[in-house]
Design a protein around this motif. Structure first.
Motif, PDB file in Angstrom:
ATOM      1  N   PRO A  79       0.813  -1.213   0.000  1.00 20.35           N
ATOM      2  CA  PRO A  79       0.000   0.000   0.000  1.00 20.35           C
ATOM      3  C   PRO A  79       0.852   1.271   0.000  1.00 20.35           C
ATOM      4  O   PRO A  79       0.500   2.255  -0.649  1.00 20.35           O
ATOM      5  N   GLY A 115     -10.575   2.279  -8.883  1.00 18.96           N
ATOM      6  CA  GLY A 115     -11.678   2.944  -8.214  1.00 18.96           C
ATOM      7  C   GLY A 115     -12.021   4.291  -8.812  1.00 18.96           C
ATOM      8  O   GLY A 115     -13.100   4.820  -8.561  1.00 18.96           O
ATOM      9  N   SER A 142     -10.313  -5.292  -6.296  1.00 17.95           N
ATOM     10  CA  SER A 142     -10.340  -5.287  -4.838  1.00 17.95           C
ATOM     11  C   SER A 142     -10.036  -3.890  -4.290  1.00 17.95           C
ATOM     12  O   SER A 142     -10.713  -3.395  -3.384  1.00 17.95           O
ATOM     13  N   LEU A 143      -9.037  -3.233  -4.857  1.00 16.56           N
ATOM     14  CA  LEU A 143      -8.707  -1.869  -4.442  1.00 16.56           C
ATOM     15  C   LEU A 143      -9.864  -0.918  -4.752  1.00 16.56           C
ATOM     16  O   LEU A 143     -10.200  -0.056  -3.932  1.00 16.56           O
ATOM     17  N   ASP A 145     -13.021  -1.647  -4.884  1.00 13.00           N
ATOM     18  CA  ASP A 145     -14.101  -1.903  -3.916  1.00 13.00           C
ATOM     19  C   ASP A 145     -13.799  -1.215  -2.583  1.00 13.00           C
ATOM     20  O   ASP A 145     -14.693  -0.643  -1.948  1.00 13.00           O
ATOM     21  N   ARG A 146     -12.544  -1.258  -2.141  1.00 11.32           N
ATOM     22  CA  ARG A 146     -12.164  -0.638  -0.877  1.00 11.32           C
ATOM     23  C   ARG A 146     -12.241   0.886  -0.920  1.00 11.32           C
ATOM     24  O   ARG A 146     -12.456   1.525   0.091  1.00 11.32           O
ATOM     25  N   ARG A 147     -12.017   1.443  -2.099  1.00 13.35           N
ATOM     26  CA  ARG A 147     -11.994   2.905  -2.233  1.00 13.35           C
ATOM     27  C   ARG A 147     -13.379   3.496  -2.464  1.00 13.35           C
ATOM     28  O   ARG A 147     -13.525   4.712  -2.466  1.00 13.35           O
ATOM     29  N   ARG A 148     -14.368   2.661  -2.686  1.00 12.78           N
ATOM     30  CA  ARG A 148     -15.732   3.169  -2.945  1.00 12.78           C
ATOM     31  C   ARG A 148     -16.432   3.526  -1.674  1.00 12.78           C
ATOM     32  O   ARG A 148     -16.250   3.123  -0.627  1.00 12.78           O
TER      33      ARG A 148
END
Length: 148
Positions: A79, A115, A142-143, A145-148
């Motif tokens: 990250p 994202g 996956s990234l 989804d996490r940033r939404r």
């Protein structure tokens, strides 16, 4: 840069080109071509002392370029690395990022954009530049989804 130049610059966005390894003596040509930022994604253990990040920093500074060293060892994405790449890409002016082939620099670019752009668009842009990022599609999604 002209067609006969040795560097293989591949435009990903209007402000970002990626490239296979760049030599210190090629950096002035980047500045002359209008680039303002050099991002080195190649770890020092892949190159000799005459091409390591200290040599590249000196060449970039001598040419008036901002310089970022964000080493990316294959298979070891963090990250912090993605955040550092995003910071380097957020600054003003045209940028060039490089590694051994340009692939890792393209991977990091795509992960910084997860994202904010559809995964399909990122993969298509990379493919147009000659890089197949289909293997990291799950990570991009996956990234995103996490940033939404």
């Amino acid at each position: 840069m002209t067609q006969g130049d040795a560097m293989d610059l591949r435009q990903l966005t209007p402000d970002l080109a990626v490239s296979p390894h760049i030599l210190p003596e090629e950096v002035p040509a980047l500045a002359e071509a209008g680039f303002r930022v050099l991002i080195n994604n190649r770890p020092d253990d892949e190159v000799g002392a005459d091409h390591d990040h200290d040599a590249m920093r000196a060449a970039a500074e001598a040419a008036g370029l901002r310089y970022y060293y964000i080493p990316f060892t294959p298979g070891q994405i963090t990250p912090d690395m993605i955040a550092a790449q995003a910071e380097a890409l957020a600054g003003p002016g045209p940028k060039v990022a490089y590694c051994r082939s340009g692939n890792r620099s393209t991977v990091l670019w795509a992960l910084t954009r997860a994202g904010t752009e559809p995964a399909e668009d990122l993969l298509s842009t990379a493919a147009d530049a000659g890089y197949d990022l289909t293997g990291i599609r799950p990570l991009i999604e996956s990234l995103a989804d996490r940033r939404r």
